[in-house]
Design a protein around this motif. Sequence first.
Motif, PDB file in Angstrom:
ATOM      1  N   SER A   9      24.506 -10.948  21.251  1.00 23.64           N
ATOM      2  CA  SER A   9      24.259  -9.699  21.791  1.00 23.64           C
ATOM      3  C   SER A   9      25.484  -8.781  21.443  1.00 23.64           C
ATOM      4  O   SER A   9      26.728  -9.436  20.754  1.00 23.64           O
ATOM      5  CB  SER A   9      24.443  -9.378  23.254  1.00 23.64           C
ATOM      6  OG  SER A   9      25.634 -10.271  23.834  1.00 23.64           O
ATOM      7  N   LYS A  10      25.594  -7.628  21.702  1.00 24.69           N
ATOM      8  CA  LYS A  10      26.898  -6.868  21.205  1.00 24.69           C
ATOM      9  C   LYS A  10      28.307  -7.457  21.946  1.00 24.69           C
ATOM     10  O   LYS A  10      29.119  -7.442  21.512  1.00 24.69           O
ATOM     11  CB  LYS A  10      26.587  -5.446  21.619  1.00 24.69           C
ATOM     12  CG  LYS A  10      27.925  -4.558  21.353  1.00 24.69           C
ATOM     13  CD  LYS A  10      27.815  -2.970  22.062  1.00 24.69           C
ATOM     14  CE  LYS A  10      26.612  -2.294  21.471  1.00 24.69           C
ATOM     15  NZ  LYS A  10      26.543  -0.856  21.958  1.00 24.69           N
ATOM     16  N   THR A  14      31.274  -8.841  20.403  1.00 26.35           N
ATOM     17  CA  THR A  14      32.771  -8.202  20.719  1.00 26.35           C
ATOM     18  C   THR A  14      33.886  -9.526  21.039  1.00 26.35           C
ATOM     19  O   THR A  14      34.936  -9.342  20.782  1.00 26.35           O
ATOM     20  CB  THR A  14      32.668  -7.338  21.746  1.00 26.35           C
ATOM     21  OG1 THR A  14      31.822  -6.311  21.524  1.00 26.35           O
ATOM     22  CG2 THR A  14      34.001  -6.789  22.374  1.00 26.35           C
ATOM     23  N   GLN A  61      32.951  -1.370   9.868  1.00 27.21           N
ATOM     24  CA  GLN A  61      31.784  -0.703  10.583  1.00 27.21           C
ATOM     25  C   GLN A  61      30.853   0.056   9.633  1.00 27.21           C
ATOM     26  O   GLN A  61      29.569   0.085   9.848  1.00 27.21           O
ATOM     27  CB  GLN A  61      32.365   0.381  11.419  1.00 27.21           C
ATOM     28  CG  GLN A  61      31.339   0.961  12.367  1.00 27.21           C
ATOM     29  CD  GLN A  61      31.836   1.882  13.456  1.00 27.21           C
ATOM     30  OE1 GLN A  61      32.869   2.731  12.989  1.00 27.21           O
ATOM     31  NE2 GLN A  61      31.217   2.072  14.417  1.00 27.21           N
ATOM     32  N   ALA A 215      33.009 -10.075  14.054  1.00 23.67           N
ATOM     33  CA  ALA A 215      31.539  -9.678  14.140  1.00 23.67           C
ATOM     34  C   ALA A 215      30.932  -9.556  12.787  1.00 23.67           C
ATOM     35  O   ALA A 215      29.657  -9.805  12.488  1.00 23.67           O
ATOM     36  CB  ALA A 215      31.466  -8.388  14.966  1.00 23.67           C
ATOM     37  N   ALA A 222      23.379 -11.159  14.647  1.00 25.16           N
ATOM     38  CA  ALA A 222      23.288 -10.135  15.570  1.00 25.16           C
ATOM     39  C   ALA A 222      21.842  -9.621  15.768  1.00 25.16           C
ATOM     40  O   ALA A 222      21.044  -9.595  15.036  1.00 25.16           O
ATOM     41  CB  ALA A 222      24.163  -8.790  14.995  1.00 25.16           C
ATOM     42  N   SER A 226      23.381  -2.367  14.271  1.00 24.61           N
ATOM     43  CA  SER A 226      24.516  -1.502  14.864  1.00 24.61           C
ATOM     44  C   SER A 226      25.531  -2.054  15.593  1.00 24.61           C
ATOM     45  O   SER A 226      26.628  -1.436  15.756  1.00 24.61           O
ATOM     46  CB  SER A 226      23.980  -0.158  15.419  1.00 24.61           C
ATOM     47  OG  SER A 226      23.036  -0.654  16.438  1.00 24.61           O
ATOM     48  N   ASP A 227      25.294  -3.142  16.233  1.00 26.88           N
ATOM     49  CA  ASP A 227      25.911  -3.852  17.047  1.00 26.88           C
ATOM     50  C   ASP A 227      27.295  -4.340  16.570  1.00 26.88           C
ATOM     51  O   ASP A 227      28.574  -4.512  17.109  1.00 26.88           O
ATOM     52  CB  ASP A 227      25.415  -5.048  18.111  1.00 26.88           C
ATOM     53  CG  ASP A 227      24.376  -4.531  19.104  1.00 26.88           C
ATOM     54  OD1 ASP A 227      24.518  -3.186  19.283  1.00 26.88           O
ATOM     55  OD2 ASP A 227      23.557  -5.408  19.347  1.00 26.88           O
ATOM     56  N   HIS A 230      30.095  -1.599  16.333  1.00 25.74           N
ATOM     57  CA  HIS A 230      30.449  -1.184  17.465  1.00 25.74           C
ATOM     58  C   HIS A 230      31.201  -2.294  18.126  1.00 25.74           C
ATOM     59  O   HIS A 230      32.241  -2.009  19.131  1.00 25.74           O
ATOM     60  CB  HIS A 230      29.227  -0.920  18.596  1.00 25.74           C
ATOM     61  CG  HIS A 230      28.429   0.086  18.062  1.00 25.74           C
ATOM     62  ND1 HIS A 230      26.972   0.426  18.541  1.00 25.74           N
ATOM     63  CD2 HIS A 230      28.813   1.285  17.326  1.00 25.74           C
ATOM     64  CE1 HIS A 230      26.611   1.365  17.994  1.00 25.74           C
ATOM     65  NE2 HIS A 230      27.452   2.202  17.360  1.00 25.74           N
ATOM     66  N   ALA A 231      31.094  -3.587  17.971  1.00 25.74           N
ATOM     67  CA  ALA A 231      31.647  -4.799  18.292  1.00 25.74           C
ATOM     68  C   ALA A 231      33.196  -4.780  17.752  1.00 25.74           C
ATOM     69  O   ALA A 231      34.128  -5.127  18.364  1.00 25.74           O
ATOM     70  CB  ALA A 231      30.924  -5.992  18.023  1.00 25.74           C
TER      71      ALA A 231
END
Length: 473
Positions: A9-10, A14, A61, A215, A222, A226-227, A230-231
């Motif tokens: 998960s995100k 993270t 990113q 990440a 993932a 997109s996670d 963001h992470a």
Amino acid sequence: MASTEQKMSKMQLTAMVVGGMVGAGIFSLPRTFANATGPLGAVIAWLIAGTGMYMLARVFQSLAERKPELDAGVFAYAKAGFGDYPGFLSAFGYWIGSCIGNVSYWVLIKSTLGAFFPVFGEGNTVVAIVVASIGIWLFHFMILKGVQQAAFINSIVTVAKVIPIIVFIVILIFGFRMDLFRANMYGGGLEGNIFEQVRATMLVTVFVFIGIEGASVYSRYAKKRSDVGHATILGFIVVTALMVLVSMLPYAVLQRADVAGMRQPSMAAVLESVVGHWGAIFVSVGLLVSVLGAYLAWSLICAEVLFTAAKTKDMPSVFAKENANKVPANALWLTNIVVQLLVISTYFSRDAFALMLNLTSAMSLIPYLFVAAYGFIISNRGESYDVRPEERRRDLIMASIAVIYTIFMIWAGGLKFILLSAVLYAPGTALYIWARREQSKSVFITSDWIIFIVTVIGAVIGIYGLATGMIEL
């Protein structure tokens, strides 16, 4: 392909970023900065490091979103932008640098215990090496049971290890004395101007930011692509805030010279001077949890980089094998064998922790430079900007700053660590030759020969420097 139940998960991604970044470095920041500069120099250093690493994080990113086919991005971007051999060098440099970083964790763990149990000394006594060796292989067999299980443990450890850091920050905020902070402002008693003071902190700031790509390395796990981006940004913001506060607040409770003379981990010594002996115990426990968690995260990352490089035929195919739990077992075995040998070598080191810290930073800067340069290339060409083309100019500026920053950091680290890096890169090329022979491909093209020859020359100079004492470890 990873199975569905192994997807992260995100928040887990993270946690990989925070878990990778919050390790040994943050607990050594008070003394490290106090040895080099005062609050003014520290602010400048963090502005440079924070801006440069933020730009690098944004490049990660952007690439994660625009180049989703490039998994384990750290080395994949170097290969896509510059060719097979530079891609290999990026993968090898990142992998061996991470192995060295893992050794620094064990040294600091035993040094921390040495404050309470003298048998561990500064972390490189025989007893310390034996206990560290047991720890290496306990982690090894735990990870072999499954990446997802290890990632879950890392998420829990990440939360647990941040608590002592936050307590440290809160207590020092309440003990803040503006008169002390002002007296320390310009690093009173230190030689050299502000620029020289700031330069002395540069490799340390790189070390504490290593892990920002956690990440990205695990992008193939993932749940949503997109996670990954963001992470990366969320982890960067959280950890940067913690590191700035940890390095700056001691100037407001103690004289700079007093902090500079403290034993590592200096965060424990600072808190002890403010609240008593329980503060040292509290932070030391937090450090042990933190460093063990960071070691877990980096063991995962090391094996993943080697595994992915083998899957894309940039490393020998033997390292592309997974066990029944979908863990890259052979890559993990080689990683921990190297870590074990390096831990044994610390017995002969004068200051093993400082050496491992600086060398880890130097080895990581080359892969980071490749990533920044690749981000610059695709944004300059407009490649992959059919979607959201208005972002191209912004991405080009950020990538340009990231390139300038990484080049500056390599220069700031000094010639010594460039030569020591070459000493590792040159023999490491044997793995590349092995992989190319497996595929019946020619080893080098013309530009690769130039890179290889320069690397070998640097290695020869480095070995000569070590043999003659011109380069001290």
